[in-house]
Design a protein around this motif. Structure first.
Motif, PDB file in Angstrom:
ATOM      1  N   ALA A 228       0.813  -1.214   0.000  1.00 56.46           N
ATOM      2  CA  ALA A 228       0.000   0.000   0.000  1.00 56.46           C
ATOM      3  C   ALA A 228       0.847   1.265   0.000  1.00 56.46           C
ATOM      4  CB  ALA A 228      -0.927  -0.006   1.217  1.00 56.46           C
ATOM      5  N   SER A 229       2.101   1.175   0.444  1.00 60.89           N
ATOM      6  CA  SER A 229       3.009   2.323   0.449  1.00 60.89           C
ATOM      7  C   SER A 229       3.814   2.422  -0.836  1.00 60.89           C
ATOM      8  CB  SER A 229       3.961   2.231   1.653  1.00 60.89           C
ATOM      9  OG  SER A 229       3.237   2.223   2.866  1.00 60.89           O
ATOM     10  N   GLU A 230       3.481   1.593  -1.801  1.00 58.79           N
ATOM     11  CA  GLU A 230       4.162   1.543  -3.100  1.00 58.79           C
ATOM     12  C   GLU A 230       5.631   1.166  -2.954  1.00 58.79           C
ATOM     13  OE1 GLU A 230       2.876   5.444  -4.831  1.00 58.79           O
ATOM     14  OE2 GLU A 230       1.966   4.128  -6.341  1.00 58.79           O
ATOM     15  N   ASP A 231       5.869   0.163  -2.125  1.00 54.85           N
ATOM     16  CA  ASP A 231       7.193  -0.451  -1.995  1.00 54.85           C
ATOM     17  C   ASP A 231       7.089  -1.926  -2.366  1.00 54.85           C
ATOM     18  OD1 ASP A 231       8.714   1.793  -0.879  1.00 54.85           O
ATOM     19  OD2 ASP A 231       7.396   1.550   0.860  1.00 54.85           O
ATOM     20  N   ALA A 232       8.197  -2.495  -2.785  1.00 47.55           N
ATOM     21  CA  ALA A 232       8.246  -3.921  -3.120  1.00 47.55           C
ATOM     22  C   ALA A 232       9.522  -4.520  -2.547  1.00 47.55           C
ATOM     23  CB  ALA A 232       8.201  -4.131  -4.632  1.00 47.55           C
ATOM     24  N   GLU A 233       9.426  -5.778  -2.147  1.00 53.58           N
ATOM     25  CA  GLU A 233      10.570  -6.470  -1.556  1.00 53.58           C
ATOM     26  C   GLU A 233      11.078  -7.540  -2.518  1.00 53.58           C
ATOM     27  OE1 GLU A 233      11.846  -9.116   2.400  1.00 53.58           O
ATOM     28  OE2 GLU A 233       9.772  -8.400   2.143  1.00 53.58           O
ATOM     29  N   GLY A 234      12.271  -7.305  -3.052  1.00 54.82           N
ATOM     30  CA  GLY A 234      12.940  -8.318  -3.856  1.00 54.82           C
ATOM     31  C   GLY A 234      14.016  -8.992  -3.040  1.00 54.82           C
ATOM     32  N   PHE A 235      14.821  -9.833  -3.689  1.00 57.45           N
ATOM     33  CA  PHE A 235      15.846 -10.542  -2.930  1.00 57.45           C
ATOM     34  C   PHE A 235      16.951 -11.028  -3.854  1.00 57.45           C
ATOM     35  CE2 PHE A 235      12.261 -13.162  -4.008  1.00 57.45           C
ATOM     36  CZ  PHE A 235      12.781 -14.351  -4.499  1.00 57.45           C
ATOM     37  N   VAL A 236      18.173 -11.029  -3.300  1.00 54.71           N
ATOM     38  CA  VAL A 236      19.362 -11.566  -3.952  1.00 54.71           C
ATOM     39  C   VAL A 236      19.695 -12.876  -3.265  1.00 54.71           C
ATOM     40  CG1 VAL A 236      21.810 -11.186  -4.455  1.00 54.71           C
ATOM     41  CG2 VAL A 236      20.204  -9.262  -4.527  1.00 54.71           C
ATOM     42  N   TYR A 237      20.086 -13.887  -4.042  1.00 54.71           N
ATOM     43  CA  TYR A 237      20.295 -15.195  -3.441  1.00 54.71           C
ATOM     44  C   TYR A 237      21.278 -16.026  -4.255  1.00 54.71           C
ATOM     45  CZ  TYR A 237      16.824 -16.319  -7.058  1.00 54.71           C
ATOM     46  OH  TYR A 237      16.153 -16.424  -8.244  1.00 54.71           O
ATOM     47  N   ASP A 238      21.934 -16.924  -3.564  1.00 54.71           N
ATOM     48  CA  ASP A 238      22.731 -17.964  -4.202  1.00 54.71           C
ATOM     49  C   ASP A 238      21.771 -19.015  -4.743  1.00 54.71           C
ATOM     50  OD1 ASP A 238      24.172 -20.623  -4.304  1.00 54.71           O
ATOM     51  OD2 ASP A 238      25.855 -19.345  -3.734  1.00 54.71           O
ATOM     52  N   ARG A 239      22.028 -19.505  -5.935  1.00 49.03           N
ATOM     53  CA  ARG A 239      21.127 -20.495  -6.538  1.00 49.03           C
ATOM     54  C   ARG A 239      20.882 -21.671  -5.601  1.00 49.03           C
ATOM     55  NH1 ARG A 239      19.696 -21.857 -11.911  1.00 49.03           N
ATOM     56  NH2 ARG A 239      18.905 -23.978 -12.047  1.00 49.03           N
ATOM     57  N   ASN A 240      21.915 -22.094  -4.867  1.00 44.17           N
ATOM     58  CA  ASN A 240      21.787 -23.234  -3.968  1.00 44.17           C
ATOM     59  C   ASN A 240      21.178 -22.850  -2.625  1.00 44.17           C
ATOM     60  OD1 ASN A 240      22.970 -25.312  -5.645  1.00 44.17           O
ATOM     61  ND2 ASN A 240      24.918 -24.244  -5.362  1.00 44.17           N
ATOM     62  N   GLY A 241      20.908 -21.550  -2.421  1.00 44.10           N
ATOM     63  CA  GLY A 241      20.356 -21.115  -1.153  1.00 44.10           C
ATOM     64  C   GLY A 241      18.880 -21.411  -1.005  1.00 44.10           C
ATOM     65  N   ILE A 242      18.158 -21.507  -2.121  1.00 47.25           N
ATOM     66  CA  ILE A 242      16.729 -21.807  -2.096  1.00 47.25           C
ATOM     67  C   ILE A 242      16.514 -23.151  -2.777  1.00 47.25           C
ATOM     68  CG2 ILE A 242      14.428 -21.082  -2.829  1.00 47.25           C
ATOM     69  CD1 ILE A 242      15.383 -18.209  -2.718  1.00 47.25           C
ATOM     70  N   ILE A 243      15.808 -24.030  -2.110  1.00 46.77           N
ATOM     71  CA  ILE A 243      15.567 -25.382  -2.616  1.00 46.77           C
ATOM     72  C   ILE A 243      14.097 -25.518  -2.983  1.00 46.77           C
ATOM     73  CG2 ILE A 243      15.902 -27.851  -2.188  1.00 46.77           C
ATOM     74  CD1 ILE A 243      17.522 -26.958   0.350  1.00 46.77           C
ATOM     75  N   LEU A 244      13.840 -26.037  -4.159  1.00 50.00           N
ATOM     76  CA  LEU A 244      12.477 -26.359  -4.578  1.00 50.00           C
ATOM     77  C   LEU A 244      12.372 -27.871  -4.686  1.00 50.00           C
ATOM     78  CD1 LEU A 244       9.644 -25.662  -5.630  1.00 50.00           C
ATOM     79  CD2 LEU A 244      10.644 -25.442  -7.924  1.00 50.00           C
ATOM     80  N   VAL A 245      11.604 -28.468  -3.780  1.00 53.73           N
ATOM     81  CA  VAL A 245      11.404 -29.916  -3.779  1.00 53.73           C
ATOM     82  C   VAL A 245      10.080 -30.215  -4.473  1.00 53.73           C
ATOM     83  CG1 VAL A 245      11.168 -31.999  -2.383  1.00 53.73           C
ATOM     84  CG2 VAL A 245      12.691 -30.147  -1.627  1.00 53.73           C
ATOM     85  N   GLU A 246      10.144 -30.940  -5.570  1.00 58.31           N
ATOM     86  CA  GLU A 246       8.944 -31.306  -6.319  1.00 58.31           C
ATOM     87  C   GLU A 246       8.683 -32.794  -6.161  1.00 58.31           C
ATOM     88  OE1 GLU A 246       8.890 -27.950  -9.837  1.00 58.31           O
ATOM     89  OE2 GLU A 246       9.922 -29.838 -10.234  1.00 58.31           O
TER      90      GLU A 246
END
Length: 295
Positions: A228-246
């Motif tokens: 609502a304040s017209e801000d957005a939160e992005g992020f910088v990350y190492d590829r191995n820092g986030i895991i997607l388990v399917e």
């Protein structure tokens, strides 16, 4: 009745045809292609697990040192991620199936729309995981800068607890990325731009993939929410820092519903997955920034 006979005069007699159909375009996501994706195979239980072994220390030894008095203990930490199903239900009547034909058919469109919905939800869940970083280097109301991106990367690659080895990525909203565009091309129009990063950006376009800020690959992600304040939160990350388990892949089930609307069909689509992270707090950094509409 006097007058000319035109199509407007016989409007009630004209057939109405839909000459084409399209699916409404989705916001660009694609976070799943920039993280570590693993598959939970069949017959291995409901959870994916990984053991982390902590580092141990060596010591200096003289000719009189008895190393037996200083053993180093091994210690481990278990990371467990349990995927769950996301799903969507579409119901259309037989009358719809009979009356709407061709490319606009509910039967034709339902599968594609369901897949898009599930992939969008997965991308939003990955964004939520990235935004769970323990540090936010940005400030609400302030523009996104290349310095913040590079600082985030170095806090990951030279982390004193556990360094990330890359590759490094950033997901952020396009309204925020516009400020980096402006930063990199600020000299254009004010004086002659000689060979260098500004000239390269202006000539080759920062918007061509892969976009880079330092060693960080930058992805525009319209699924990131503007508050609502017209801000957005992005992020910088190492590829191995986030895991997607399917787990079980995207799948579709059909069910006849003869009791609804003179006969109907239900389409159920499912996708099993979950997101997690490695090296908590070390391999991902948030950057909150101003996300007002670009002028």
């Amino acid at each position: 009745m006097p007058g000319e006979t035109t199509t407007a005069a016989l409007a009630d007699s004209l057939p109405t045809m839909r000459m084409g159909a399209r699916t409404v375009l989705e916001q660009k996501g694609g976070t799943r292609d920039t993280v570590d994706r693993v598959t939970l195979g069949k017959g291995v239980g409901n959870s994916w697990s990984e053991v982390d072994f902590a580092k141990i220390s060596a010591q200096s030894i003289s000719e009189t040192t008895d190393i037996i008095d200083n053993p180093q203990q091994l210690s481990d930490t278990l990371t467990t991620i349990t995927p769950s199903d996301s799903g969507i239900h579409i119901l259309y009547t037989d009358r719809v199936a009979d009356r709407i034909i061709g490319e606009a058919s509910a039967i034709v469109r339902s599968g594609r729309l369901a897949m898009n919905a599930l992939l969008r939800k997965q991308d939003i869940d990955l964004i939520t995981q990235g935004q769970a970083a323990s540090q936010d280097l940005g400030t609400a109301g302030n523009p996104l800068t290349s310095n913040l991106v590079r600082a985030s990367k170095y806090r990951i690659s030279s982390n004193t607890t556990e360094p990330g080895n890359g590759p490094y990525h950033m997901q952020h909203h396009g309204f925020c990325l516009k400020d980096i565009d402006d930063e990199l091309t600020a000299a254009v129009g004010t004086y002659e731009v000689t060979s260098g990063i500004t000239a390269d950006v202006y000539a080759n376009s920062y918007n061509k993939a892969p976009r880079m800020v330092g060693d960080v690959m930058v992805d525009e992600n319209g699924n990131i929410t503007i508050d609502a304040s017209e801000d957005a939160e992005g992020f910088v990350y190492d590829r191995n820092g986030i895991i997607l388990v399917e787990g079980r892949g995207m799948r579709t089930e059909f069910q006849r519903r003869g009791n609804i609307g003179g006969g109907s069909t239900s389409v159920y689509a499912y996708f099993e997955y979950a997101a997690g992270f490695r090296s908590s707090g070390n391999w991902q950094k948030s950057i909150t920034a101003d996300a007002t509409n670009p002028a």
